[in-house]
Design a protein around this motif. Structure first.
Motif, PDB file in Angstrom:
ATOM      1  N   LEU A 190      10.483  -6.294   6.733  1.00 34.64           N
ATOM      2  CA  LEU A 190       9.983  -7.667   6.726  1.00 34.64           C
ATOM      3  C   LEU A 190      11.069  -8.646   6.285  1.00 34.64           C
ATOM      4  O   LEU A 190      11.195  -9.744   6.834  1.00 34.64           O
ATOM      5  N   ALA A 191      11.851  -8.242   5.293  1.00 30.87           N
ATOM      6  CA  ALA A 191      12.939  -9.098   4.819  1.00 30.87           C
ATOM      7  C   ALA A 191      13.973  -9.313   5.914  1.00 30.87           C
ATOM      8  O   ALA A 191      14.465 -10.434   6.122  1.00 30.87           O
ATOM      9  N   ALA A 192      14.307  -8.244   6.625  1.00 31.45           N
ATOM     10  CA  ALA A 192      15.284  -8.356   7.709  1.00 31.45           C
ATOM     11  C   ALA A 192      14.750  -9.241   8.830  1.00 31.45           C
ATOM     12  O   ALA A 192      15.496 -10.043   9.415  1.00 31.45           O
ATOM     13  N   GLU A 193      13.467  -9.120   9.132  1.00 36.20           N
ATOM     14  CA  GLU A 193      12.873  -9.963  10.168  1.00 36.20           C
ATOM     15  C   GLU A 193      12.937 -11.437   9.771  1.00 36.20           C
ATOM     16  O   GLU A 193      13.161 -12.310  10.617  1.00 36.20           O
TER      17      GLU A 193
ATOM     18  N   LEU B  34      14.087   2.889   3.880  1.00 37.44           N
ATOM     19  CA  LEU B  34      13.890   2.242   5.174  1.00 37.44           C
ATOM     20  C   LEU B  34      12.905   3.068   5.993  1.00 37.44           C
ATOM     21  O   LEU B  34      13.083   4.278   6.158  1.00 37.44           O
ATOM     22  N   ASP B  35      11.850   2.420   6.497  1.00 40.15           N
ATOM     23  CA  ASP B  35      10.873   3.148   7.302  1.00 40.15           C
ATOM     24  C   ASP B  35      11.348   3.237   8.755  1.00 40.15           C
ATOM     25  O   ASP B  35      12.413   2.724   9.118  1.00 40.15           O
ATOM     26  N   GLU B  36      10.559   3.891   9.596  1.00 39.69           N
ATOM     27  CA  GLU B  36      10.968   4.116  10.983  1.00 39.69           C
ATOM     28  C   GLU B  36      11.127   2.805  11.744  1.00 39.69           C
ATOM     29  O   GLU B  36      12.051   2.650  12.547  1.00 39.69           O
ATOM     30  N   GLU B  37      10.232   1.866  11.501  1.00 45.52           N
ATOM     31  CA  GLU B  37      10.338   0.579  12.185  1.00 45.52           C
ATOM     32  C   GLU B  37      11.589  -0.168  11.740  1.00 45.52           C
ATOM     33  O   GLU B  37      12.249  -0.835  12.541  1.00 45.52           O
ATOM     34  N   GLY B  38      11.908  -0.056  10.456  1.00 41.91           N
ATOM     35  CA  GLY B  38      13.131  -0.673   9.961  1.00 41.91           C
ATOM     36  C   GLY B  38      14.365  -0.020  10.553  1.00 41.91           C
ATOM     37  O   GLY B  38      15.344  -0.701  10.896  1.00 41.91           O
TER      38      GLY B  38
ATOM     39  N   GLY C 148       0.811  -1.206   0.000  1.00 48.86           N
ATOM     40  CA  GLY C 148       0.000   0.000   0.000  1.00 48.86           C
ATOM     41  C   GLY C 148       0.847   1.259   0.000  1.00 48.86           C
ATOM     42  O   GLY C 148       1.757   1.413  -0.816  1.00 48.86           O
ATOM     43  N   GLN C 149       0.566   2.150   0.943  1.00 50.65           N
ATOM     44  CA  GLN C 149       1.289   3.419   1.031  1.00 50.65           C
ATOM     45  C   GLN C 149       2.578   3.301   1.838  1.00 50.65           C
ATOM     46  O   GLN C 149       3.216   4.315   2.127  1.00 50.65           O
ATOM     47  N   ARG C 150       2.963   2.082   2.195  1.00 53.29           N
ATOM     48  CA  ARG C 150       4.180   1.880   2.997  1.00 53.29           C
ATOM     49  C   ARG C 150       5.131   0.909   2.289  1.00 53.29           C
ATOM     50  O   ARG C 150       5.434  -0.175   2.792  1.00 53.29           O
ATOM     51  N   PRO C 151       5.637   1.272   1.113  1.00 52.19           N
ATOM     52  CA  PRO C 151       6.484   0.349   0.349  1.00 52.19           C
ATOM     53  C   PRO C 151       7.782  -0.017   1.055  1.00 52.19           C
ATOM     54  O   PRO C 151       8.353  -1.084   0.796  1.00 52.19           O
ATOM     55  N   HIS C 152       8.249   0.841   1.977  1.00 51.73           N
ATOM     56  CA  HIS C 152       9.520   0.569   2.643  1.00 51.73           C
ATOM     57  C   HIS C 152       9.412  -0.537   3.689  1.00 51.73           C
ATOM     58  O   HIS C 152      10.427  -0.943   4.263  1.00 51.73           O
ATOM     59  N   ARG C 153       8.181  -1.023   3.938  1.00 46.41           N
ATOM     60  CA  ARG C 153       8.029  -2.186   4.823  1.00 46.41           C
ATOM     61  C   ARG C 153       8.769  -3.394   4.277  1.00 46.41           C
ATOM     62  O   ARG C 153       9.131  -4.311   5.030  1.00 46.41           O
ATOM     63  N   LEU C 154       8.980  -3.408   2.979  1.00 45.85           N
ATOM     64  CA  LEU C 154       9.637  -4.544   2.326  1.00 45.85           C
ATOM     65  C   LEU C 154      10.919  -4.932   3.042  1.00 45.85           C
ATOM     66  O   LEU C 154      11.139  -6.106   3.366  1.00 45.85           O
TER      67      LEU C 154
ATOM     68  N   SER D 177      14.496   1.479  13.442  1.00 44.41           N
ATOM     69  CA  SER D 177      14.556   1.049  14.840  1.00 44.41           C
ATOM     70  C   SER D 177      15.165  -0.344  14.956  1.00 44.41           C
ATOM     71  O   SER D 177      15.977  -0.611  15.854  1.00 44.41           O
ATOM     72  N   LEU D 178      14.796  -1.221  14.036  1.00 43.66           N
ATOM     73  CA  LEU D 178      15.361  -2.573  14.036  1.00 43.66           C
ATOM     74  C   LEU D 178      16.859  -2.527  13.759  1.00 43.66           C
ATOM     75  O   LEU D 178      17.641  -3.253  14.391  1.00 43.66           O
ATOM     76  N   LEU D 179      17.266  -1.667  12.843  1.00 40.79           N
ATOM     77  CA  LEU D 179      18.691  -1.524  12.538  1.00 40.79           C
ATOM     78  C   LEU D 179      19.458  -1.048  13.766  1.00 40.79           C
ATOM     79  O   LEU D 179      20.527  -1.590  14.094  1.00 40.79           O
ATOM     80  N   HIS D 180      18.927  -0.050  14.466  1.00 40.90           N
ATOM     81  CA  HIS D 180      19.597   0.455  15.664  1.00 40.90           C
ATOM     82  C   HIS D 180      19.702  -0.637  16.723  1.00 40.90           C
ATOM     83  O   HIS D 180      20.717  -0.744  17.425  1.00 40.90           O
ATOM     84  N   SER D 181      18.659  -1.445  16.832  1.00 41.69           N
ATOM     85  CA  SER D 181      18.671  -2.541  17.801  1.00 41.69           C
ATOM     86  C   SER D 181      19.760  -3.554  17.461  1.00 41.69           C
ATOM     87  O   SER D 181      20.485  -4.030  18.344  1.00 41.69           O
ATOM     88  N   LEU D 182      19.886  -3.867  16.179  1.00 36.47           N
ATOM     89  CA  LEU D 182      20.918  -4.818  15.758  1.00 36.47           C
ATOM     90  C   LEU D 182      22.314  -4.248  15.982  1.00 36.47           C
ATOM     91  O   LEU D 182      23.230  -4.964  16.413  1.00 36.47           O
ATOM     92  N   GLU D 183      22.482  -2.973  15.697  1.00 31.93           N
ATOM     93  CA  GLU D 183      23.788  -2.344  15.896  1.00 31.93           C
ATOM     94  C   GLU D 183      24.145  -2.284  17.376  1.00 31.93           C
ATOM     95  O   GLU D 183      25.308  -2.481  17.754  1.00 31.93           O
TER      96      GLU D 183
END
Length: 279
Positions: A230-233, A257-261, A221-227, A263-269
Motif C-alpha cells: 500500500l505504501a509503494a502504491e 513483502l507479500d505476493e502482491e507486493g 488483520g492476518q496480512r500485515p505485509h500489505r503495509l 509482483s509490484l516490485l517485479h513490475s517496477l523492475e
C-alpha cells in the motif's frame, strides 16, 4: 467544517493523527530522559512542541486534528455512540456531538496531555529563570537567611511538580497508543497512512513498542505485509517509482513483502529495465 469535506480528507487527517502522535510521544520521552539524567526539562523544546496560537507546534496540531476527526456531528452515528458536550466552538449549534467511546477517550487523552504539557512548560520556565535567579540571590552576601529561607523550598517543589506532570503525560499518551490501535481498525486501505508507517518505520516501531503488532493486526488483520504494498502504491500515485521500488526492496530484504507486493516490485523492475534498454 462540513461532514462531506471531512470525509473526503479523512485519510489525510488519520495519517496526520498517527504521525503527529508519534512525534509528540517521542518529544515527551526525550524530555523524560533529560529530566531523569539532569533533573530538568528544556523550556525551548517544550515551547516548540506546543507552539503558540499563531505558530502552532506539533502537539497543538495534533490536538486540532483530533478535534476535527472526533468532534464532528454526523447523521449516521455508530450504535455505541455517546452524546457529549464539546465546549466552545462546537460545530453543532447545541454544542453537542456524537462520538464513539474510543474516539471520545482518545480525544480526551490528547487534550489532557496537551494541557499537562503546557503546565510542564511553565514549570520549565520557572526553573530556567526564577529558580536560577533565586539561587543567584542566595549567593549574595546582603541576602540573609531570614530573607531567603522561606523561599528556598520553592525550586524543589517545581521539580516535584515537573516529575508528576511528566509521569501523567507519558501515562496518558501510552494509553492513547492503545486507543489508537483500536481506532485504526477501519483504516486498512489508507495508503497515506501506510506510506508514513513504512517510510518512518523506526519511529513508528519505537513509539508503539510492544503495541506495534497490535497496530498491524488492527490495520491489516492476518496480512500485515500489505503495509509495504500500500505504501509503494501511494508513492507511485505521487509519481515516485524509484522510491516505491526502494521501499519494496527493503521490505523484501526483511521478508515483510507479500505476493502482491512482490509482483509490484517485479513490475517496477521490468519497467526500469525497459527504460534502460537501448532504443
Amino acid at each position: 467544517m462540513s461532514e462531506r469535506w471531512l470525509l473526503a480528507r479523512k485519510a489525510y487527517f488519520v495519517r496526520d493523527l498517527v504521525r503527529d502522535y508519534c512525534m509528540v510521544y517521542h518529544g515527551v520521552e526525550q524530555q523524560h530522559r533529560l529530566f531523569t539524567r539532569d533533573g530538568l526539562v528544556s523550556y525551548a523544546a517544550l515551547r516548540d512542541l506546543l507552539g503558540e496560537a499563531n505558530r502552532k507546534g506539533v502537539f497543538w496540531r495534533l490536538k486540532d486534528t483530533a478535534h476535527h476527526l472526533f468532534r464532528q456531528t454526523t447523521d449516521n452515528p455508530p450504535e455505541d455512540a455517546i452524546l457529549l458536550w464539546q465546549y466552545a466552538g462546537s460545530a453543532s449549534p447545541s454544542g453537542l456531538t456524537v462520538q464513539s467511546p474510543v474516539e471520545a477517550l482518545l480525544d480526551w487523552c490528547i487534550g489532557y496531555a496537551f494541557h499537562e504539557c503546557a503546565k510542564l512548560r511553565e514549570d520549565a520556565f520557572q526553573r530556567q529563570h526564577y529558580s536560577n535567579r533565586l539561587a543567584q540571590l542566595a549567593r549574595t552576601p546582603a541576602v540573609t537567611g531570614d530573607l531567603y529561607d522561606p523561599l528556598s523550598e520553592l525550586s524543589l517543589q517545581t521539580n516535584e511538580s515537573s516529575a508528576r506532570e511528566l509521569q501523567r503525560i507519558l501515562y496518558v499518551l501510552r494509553h492513547g497508543l492503545f486507543l489508537l490501535t483500536r481506532y485504526l481498525g477501519g483504516q486498512g486501505n489508507n495508503r497515506h497512512l501506510a506510506r508514513w508507517l513504512a517510510v518512518e518505520d523506526d519511529l513508528a516501531r519505537r513509539t508503539f513498542a510492544d503495541l506495534y503488532p497490535a497496530l498491524l493486526q488492527s490495520l491489516y488483520g492476518q496480512r500485515p505485509h500489505r503495509l509495504f504494498r500500500l505504501a509503494a502504491e501511494n508513492l507511485l500515485d505521487a509519481g515516485r517509482p524509484a522510491q516505491a521500488r526502494e521501499l519494496l526492496l527493503r521490505a523484501q530484504a526483511r521478508q515483510t513483502l507479500d505476493e502482491e507486493g512482490l509482483s509490484l516490485l517485479h513490475s517496477l523492475e521490468a519497467g526500469e529495465a525497459l527504460e534502460r534498454a537501448p532504443s
